[in-house]
Scaffold this motif. Sequence first.
Motif, PDB file in Angstrom:
ATOM      1  N   ASN A 192     -29.093-130.345 -78.822  1.00 17.08           N
ATOM      2  CA  ASN A 192     -29.126-131.767 -79.200  1.00 17.08           C
ATOM      3  C   ASN A 192     -30.129-132.072 -80.308  1.00 17.08           C
ATOM      4  O   ASN A 192     -30.570-133.206 -80.445  1.00 17.08           O
ATOM      5  CB  ASN A 192     -29.423-132.644 -77.976  1.00 17.08           C
ATOM      6  CG  ASN A 192     -30.714-132.232 -77.277  1.00 17.08           C
ATOM      7  OD1 ASN A 192     -31.516-131.478 -77.833  1.00 17.08           O
ATOM      8  ND2 ASN A 192     -30.920-132.728 -76.064  1.00 17.08           N
ATOM      9  N   ASP A 193     -30.494-131.042 -81.088  1.00 19.82           N
ATOM     10  CA  ASP A 193     -31.447-131.250 -82.175  1.00 19.82           C
ATOM     11  C   ASP A 193     -30.815-130.822 -83.503  1.00 19.82           C
ATOM     12  O   ASP A 193     -30.863-129.646 -83.868  1.00 19.82           O
ATOM     13  CB  ASP A 193     -32.734-130.452 -81.921  1.00 19.82           C
ATOM     14  CG  ASP A 193     -33.849-130.835 -82.881  1.00 19.82           C
ATOM     15  OD1 ASP A 193     -33.547-131.388 -83.963  1.00 19.82           O
ATOM     16  OD2 ASP A 193     -35.024-130.583 -82.556  1.00 19.82           O
ATOM     17  N   PRO A 194     -30.236-131.759 -84.242  1.00 23.51           N
ATOM     18  CA  PRO A 194     -29.564-131.431 -85.507  1.00 23.51           C
ATOM     19  C   PRO A 194     -30.484-130.748 -86.517  1.00 23.51           C
ATOM     20  O   PRO A 194     -30.028-129.910 -87.302  1.00 23.51           O
ATOM     21  CB  PRO A 194     -29.098-132.795 -86.028  1.00 23.51           C
ATOM     22  CG  PRO A 194     -29.009-133.661 -84.812  1.00 23.51           C
ATOM     23  CD  PRO A 194     -30.108-133.191 -83.913  1.00 23.51           C
ATOM     24  N   LEU A 195     -31.770-131.094 -86.478  1.00 25.30           N
ATOM     25  CA  LEU A 195     -32.708-130.503 -87.434  1.00 25.30           C
ATOM     26  C   LEU A 195     -32.835-128.998 -87.228  1.00 25.30           C
ATOM     27  O   LEU A 195     -32.903-128.236 -88.192  1.00 25.30           O
ATOM     28  CB  LEU A 195     -34.081-131.165 -87.303  1.00 25.30           C
ATOM     29  CG  LEU A 195     -35.156-130.653 -88.283  1.00 25.30           C
ATOM     30  CD1 LEU A 195     -34.706-130.864 -89.725  1.00 25.30           C
ATOM     31  CD2 LEU A 195     -36.490-131.365 -88.017  1.00 25.30           C
ATOM     32  N   VAL A 196     -32.828-128.565 -85.965  1.00 22.67           N
ATOM     33  CA  VAL A 196     -32.917-127.138 -85.664  1.00 22.67           C
ATOM     34  C   VAL A 196     -31.698-126.401 -86.213  1.00 22.67           C
ATOM     35  O   VAL A 196     -31.814-125.345 -86.856  1.00 22.67           O
ATOM     36  CB  VAL A 196     -33.032-126.899 -84.140  1.00 22.67           C
ATOM     37  CG1 VAL A 196     -32.859-125.409 -83.809  1.00 22.67           C
ATOM     38  CG2 VAL A 196     -34.382-127.396 -83.629  1.00 22.67           C
ATOM     39  N   THR A 197     -30.522-126.957 -85.967  1.00 25.13           N
ATOM     40  CA  THR A 197     -29.286-126.326 -86.458  1.00 25.13           C
ATOM     41  C   THR A 197     -29.275-126.275 -87.973  1.00 25.13           C
ATOM     42  O   THR A 197     -28.897-125.260 -88.565  1.00 25.13           O
ATOM     43  CB  THR A 197     -28.045-127.096 -85.972  1.00 25.13           C
ATOM     44  OG1 THR A 197     -28.248-127.554 -84.635  1.00 25.13           O
ATOM     45  CG2 THR A 197     -26.811-126.214 -86.016  1.00 25.13           C
ATOM     46  N   GLU A 198     -29.690-127.351 -88.605  1.00 23.98           N
ATOM     47  CA  GLU A 198     -29.731-127.402 -90.061  1.00 23.98           C
ATOM     48  C   GLU A 198     -30.671-126.330 -90.620  1.00 23.98           C
ATOM     49  O   GLU A 198     -30.339-125.630 -91.586  1.00 23.98           O
ATOM     50  CB  GLU A 198     -30.190-128.784 -90.526  1.00 23.98           C
ATOM     51  CG  GLU A 198     -30.237-128.919 -92.037  1.00 23.98           C
ATOM     52  CD  GLU A 198     -30.743-130.293 -92.476  1.00 23.98           C
ATOM     53  OE1 GLU A 198     -30.968-130.456 -93.694  1.00 23.98           O
ATOM     54  OE2 GLU A 198     -30.907-131.189 -91.616  1.00 23.98           O
ATOM     55  N   GLN A 199     -31.820-126.182 -90.006  1.00 23.72           N
ATOM     56  CA  GLN A 199     -32.792-125.181 -90.468  1.00 23.72           C
ATOM     57  C   GLN A 199     -32.246-123.764 -90.299  1.00 23.72           C
ATOM     58  O   GLN A 199     -32.429-122.904 -91.176  1.00 23.72           O
ATOM     59  CB  GLN A 199     -34.108-125.341 -89.704  1.00 23.72           C
ATOM     60  CG  GLN A 199     -34.880-126.591 -90.072  1.00 23.72           C
ATOM     61  CD  GLN A 199     -36.080-126.829 -89.175  1.00 23.72           C
ATOM     62  OE1 GLN A 199     -36.171-126.292 -88.061  1.00 23.72           O
ATOM     63  NE2 GLN A 199     -37.016-127.636 -89.641  1.00 23.72           N
ATOM     64  N   LEU A 200     -31.561-123.515 -89.198  1.00 25.19           N
ATOM     65  CA  LEU A 200     -31.013-122.184 -88.947  1.00 25.19           C
ATOM     66  C   LEU A 200     -29.927-121.811 -89.952  1.00 25.19           C
ATOM     67  O   LEU A 200     -29.894-120.692 -90.471  1.00 25.19           O
ATOM     68  CB  LEU A 200     -30.441-122.110 -87.521  1.00 25.19           C
ATOM     69  CG  LEU A 200     -31.464-122.033 -86.392  1.00 25.19           C
ATOM     70  CD1 LEU A 200     -30.772-122.211 -85.044  1.00 25.19           C
ATOM     71  CD2 LEU A 200     -32.214-120.707 -86.432  1.00 25.19           C
ATOM     72  N   ILE A 201     -29.032-122.761 -90.221  1.00 23.92           N
ATOM     73  CA  ILE A 201     -27.940-122.430 -91.148  1.00 23.92           C
ATOM     74  C   ILE A 201     -28.444-122.343 -92.578  1.00 23.92           C
ATOM     75  O   ILE A 201     -27.962-121.532 -93.380  1.00 23.92           O
ATOM     76  CB  ILE A 201     -26.762-123.423 -90.999  1.00 23.92           C
ATOM     77  CG1 ILE A 201     -25.459-122.733 -91.435  1.00 23.92           C
ATOM     78  CG2 ILE A 201     -26.976-124.694 -91.802  1.00 23.92           C
ATOM     79  CD1 ILE A 201     -24.224-123.253 -90.766  1.00 23.92           C
ATOM     80  N   ALA A 202     -29.451-123.148 -92.916  1.00 27.78           N
ATOM     81  CA  ALA A 202     -30.038-123.064 -94.255  1.00 27.78           C
ATOM     82  C   ALA A 202     -30.712-121.708 -94.448  1.00 27.78           C
ATOM     83  O   ALA A 202     -30.548-121.057 -95.495  1.00 27.78           O
ATOM     84  CB  ALA A 202     -31.046-124.193 -94.456  1.00 27.78           C
ATOM     85  N   LYS A 203     -31.442-121.259 -93.445  1.00 31.46           N
ATOM     86  CA  LYS A 203     -32.114-119.952 -93.514  1.00 31.46           C
ATOM     87  C   LYS A 203     -31.086-118.830 -93.624  1.00 31.46           C
ATOM     88  O   LYS A 203     -31.270-117.863 -94.374  1.00 31.46           O
ATOM     89  CB  LYS A 203     -32.981-119.752 -92.269  1.00 31.46           C
ATOM     90  CG  LYS A 203     -33.786-118.466 -92.262  1.00 31.46           C
ATOM     91  CD  LYS A 203     -34.631-118.355 -91.008  1.00 31.46           C
ATOM     92  CE  LYS A 203     -35.401-117.037 -90.990  1.00 31.46           C
ATOM     93  NZ  LYS A 203     -36.218-116.901 -89.737  1.00 31.46           N
ATOM     94  N   HIS A 204     -29.986-118.960 -92.891  1.00 27.40           N
ATOM     95  CA  HIS A 204     -28.911-117.967 -92.896  1.00 27.40           C
ATOM     96  C   HIS A 204     -28.297-117.838 -94.292  1.00 27.40           C
ATOM     97  O   HIS A 204     -28.095-116.732 -94.805  1.00 27.40           O
ATOM     98  CB  HIS A 204     -27.849-118.398 -91.886  1.00 27.40           C
ATOM     99  CG  HIS A 204     -26.641-117.522 -91.837  1.00 27.40           C
ATOM    100  ND1 HIS A 204     -26.664-116.217 -91.419  1.00 27.40           N
ATOM    101  CD2 HIS A 204     -25.336-117.784 -92.151  1.00 27.40           C
ATOM    102  CE1 HIS A 204     -25.456-115.695 -91.468  1.00 27.40           C
ATOM    103  NE2 HIS A 204     -24.627-116.634 -91.919  1.00 27.40           N
ATOM    104  N   ILE A 205     -28.015-118.952 -94.916  1.00 28.27           N
ATOM    105  CA  ILE A 205     -27.414-118.947 -96.248  1.00 28.27           C
ATOM    106  C   ILE A 205     -28.417-118.480 -97.297  1.00 28.27           C
ATOM    107  O   ILE A 205     -28.093-117.687 -98.182  1.00 28.27           O
ATOM    108  CB  ILE A 205     -26.860-120.349 -96.598  1.00 28.27           C
ATOM    109  CG1 ILE A 205     -25.691-120.702 -95.667  1.00 28.27           C
ATOM    110  CG2 ILE A 205     -26.397-120.409 -98.049  1.00 28.27           C
ATOM    111  CD1 ILE A 205     -25.232-122.145 -95.762  1.00 28.27           C
TER     112      ILE A 205
END
Length: 213
Positions: A192-205
């Motif tokens: 339930n934390d969009p910021l965490v998901t955003e950070q993970l996918i940004a790091k992945h890319i």
Amino acid sequence: MGDVQSTKTLKETAYEVIKERIVNGEWSGGTFLSEKALSELLEMSKTPIRSALDRLEMMGLVKLSPKQGVIVQEISLKKILEIYELRLALETFAVRQLTGKLDALFFSRLDANLEAQAAAVQAEDVIKYVHLDRQFHEMIVDSLDNSEFAEAMSRIQDKFIIAVRTTFIKNKKRLWGSLEEHRSIRDALAGNDPLVTEQLIAKHIEFVKMILL
């Protein structure tokens, strides 16, 4: 009507076969493709071949030259980095909107994809993994139910696959890291934390972008 449908089917077949061989690396950048050889390979006339090549040129995968014929395009580093910037914008937006809002059916499909990814990594099957990687990211963007976003994602994916495949071939250990990052993104989407998901996918890319630089 039958002849029209047949011609359309031949054009699509030619397009898919030629594109697949380019994207999978069988025909790398700089490879010369003759219409005659393609016609013999696909067992069809030059008309659907030319239609397919025109379409592939519009996508930037081949270059048609009156003097040289058909040449598979090299994907420049600049173009690859532009693709990554677009992916970063598309996918960070997508996961911000989707985190905590996806249903059980979505995660069932995503988990099946991750299981197949794991099998491909175990076998060090780069081509298979790259296609599954594509599906993973497309499933996320498609869940926005926004046709413009889905179309933009689809448009860049063929060139993106060429870049990612090269990265994995050079460093097969990266397959394991990529898989683990996908799993973390999956779990964050279920949170339930969009910021965490955003950070993970940004790091992945950004990781693959960093390798290319």
